[in-house]
Design a protein around this motif. Structure first.
Motif, PDB file in Angstrom:
ATOM      1  N   THR A 234       0.733  -1.148  -0.314  1.00 29.12           N
ATOM      2  CA  THR A 234      -0.348   0.161  -0.293  1.00 29.12           C
ATOM      3  C   THR A 234       0.608   1.606   0.146  1.00 29.12           C
ATOM      4  O   THR A 234       0.114   2.178  -0.034  1.00 29.12           O
ATOM      5  N   GLN A 235       2.098   1.063  -0.234  1.00 29.73           N
ATOM      6  CA  GLN A 235       3.077   2.461  -0.476  1.00 29.73           C
ATOM      7  C   GLN A 235       2.599   3.313  -1.437  1.00 29.73           C
ATOM      8  O   GLN A 235       2.140   2.531  -2.400  1.00 29.73           O
TER       9      GLN A 235
ATOM     10  N   PRO B 278       3.359   4.335   6.429  1.00 32.06           N
ATOM     11  CA  PRO B 278       3.063   5.090   5.096  1.00 32.06           C
ATOM     12  C   PRO B 278       3.865   6.116   4.281  1.00 32.06           C
ATOM     13  O   PRO B 278       4.321   7.163   6.078  1.00 32.06           O
TER      14      PRO B 278
END
Length: 308
Positions: free
Chosen positions: A29-30, A100
């Motif tokens: 999800t980066q 994140p």
């Protein structure tokens, strides 16, 4: 898969099934970078391999290799041989997570810092139950001093899975060396430092699961012996001499010089110290567990009493 990923993320997995999905998700999800995620299942017997295969079927950026158990060093070197990214980033299983923006921040740092061949970032310690313990951000000055002077603790102050490396420098340095079954990171940092510097992104961008079963606590004596050997090798190289022979059977067979009770006491004392101001009740429990592990040591008991 991306034709030319910015970053190749490397991870070895051995029996990490309970927390593997969230670790994978923290990389996949980066945002802000094109990535590939190369994961080596190092002979897991708990279903980790099946979890990885299912995840790879859903996301083509995830590349999974399976092998008989050979250890972290071999796993990472094998993953690096397939890497196509300009940068190589590390990630650990076992409950760790990249926060994140981690990869994008380190790519930006290395793009801007032409003197740097690798970059670390700040991390936060979590216990086995994901309770926050403390943050740690190492300054570039502290890191450079340790790598230059070869003195502790600076030379051991870089968290392995928090690092991103320029791929060309990694290969020029020789990558991970199979002889270093542990402390493979320290050996690599010292060789990379001879090619450039280590940059530090001064942000908390990595969650590090600090638990009693971690390799740095289970194999402490080996870790220290191999780290000292890495330093001796660096000293020899920097003095224009041949490295000492990497004949490591005596290290590989070394028993830990700390008992399980000693490791348990140190672990619970550290956790208690982190929690004493924020959560005195939990801190008290950890101090008492430290004292019960080593009843002849009264400092944990005194700390427990002071939390009332």
């Amino acid at each position: 898969m991306n034709t030319h990923p910015d970053v190749s993320v490397l991870m070895g997995v051995y029996n990490a099934a309970p927390t593997l999905a969230r670790t994978l998700d923290s990389i996949l999800t980066q945002e802000g970078v094109a990535l590939e995620f190369i994961v080596v299942d190092d002979g897991s017997t708990d279903g980790s391999g099946e979890i990885l295969d299912r995840a790879a079927a859903r996301d083509s950026r995830l590349v999974v290799l399976h092998q008989a158990n050979a250890g972290l060093t071999i796993s990472l070197q094998r993953a690096s041989e397939l890497a196509r990214g300009k940068y190589l980033a590390r990630q650990d299983a076992g409950g760790d997570r990249s926060l994140p923006g981690r990869l994008a921040a380190q790519v930006q740092c290395l793009n801007e810092r032409k003197d740097a061949v690798f970059a670390t970032c700040g991390h936060r310690y979590l216990d086995a139950g994901d309770v926050f313990l403390c943050d740690e951000i190492r300054s570039e000055e502290e890191i450079k001093s340790g790598l230059t002077t070869l003195r502790y603790p600076g030379v051991r102050g870089i968290l392995h899975p928090s690092v991103m490396i320029v791929a060309d420098a990694f290969r020029a340095a020789g990558g991970y060396r199979a002889a270093f079954v542990v402390a493979q990171d320290i050996d690599l940092w010292l060789r990379l430092h001879e090619l450039g510097t280590c940059a530090a992104v001064p942000e908390i961008l990595y969650d590090y699961r600090f638990d009693l079963g971690g390799i740095s606590r289970r194999r402490y004596a080996q870790q220290m012996a191999f780290a000292e050997l890495a330093v001796r090798c660096a000293q020899a190289r920097r003095n224009g001499k041949a490295e000492p022979p990497l004949v490591l059977q005596q290290y590989a067979a070394m028993d830990d010089d700390k008992s399980s009770q000693s490791r348990k006491a140190e672990y619970h004392y550290f956790v208690g110290s982190c929690l004493r101001d924020r959560d005195p009740s939990s801190a008290r429990s950890h101090f008492l567990m430290a004292w019960r592990a080593q009843p002849h040591r009264f400092k944990p008991l005194i700390r427990a009493v002071l939390t009332w």
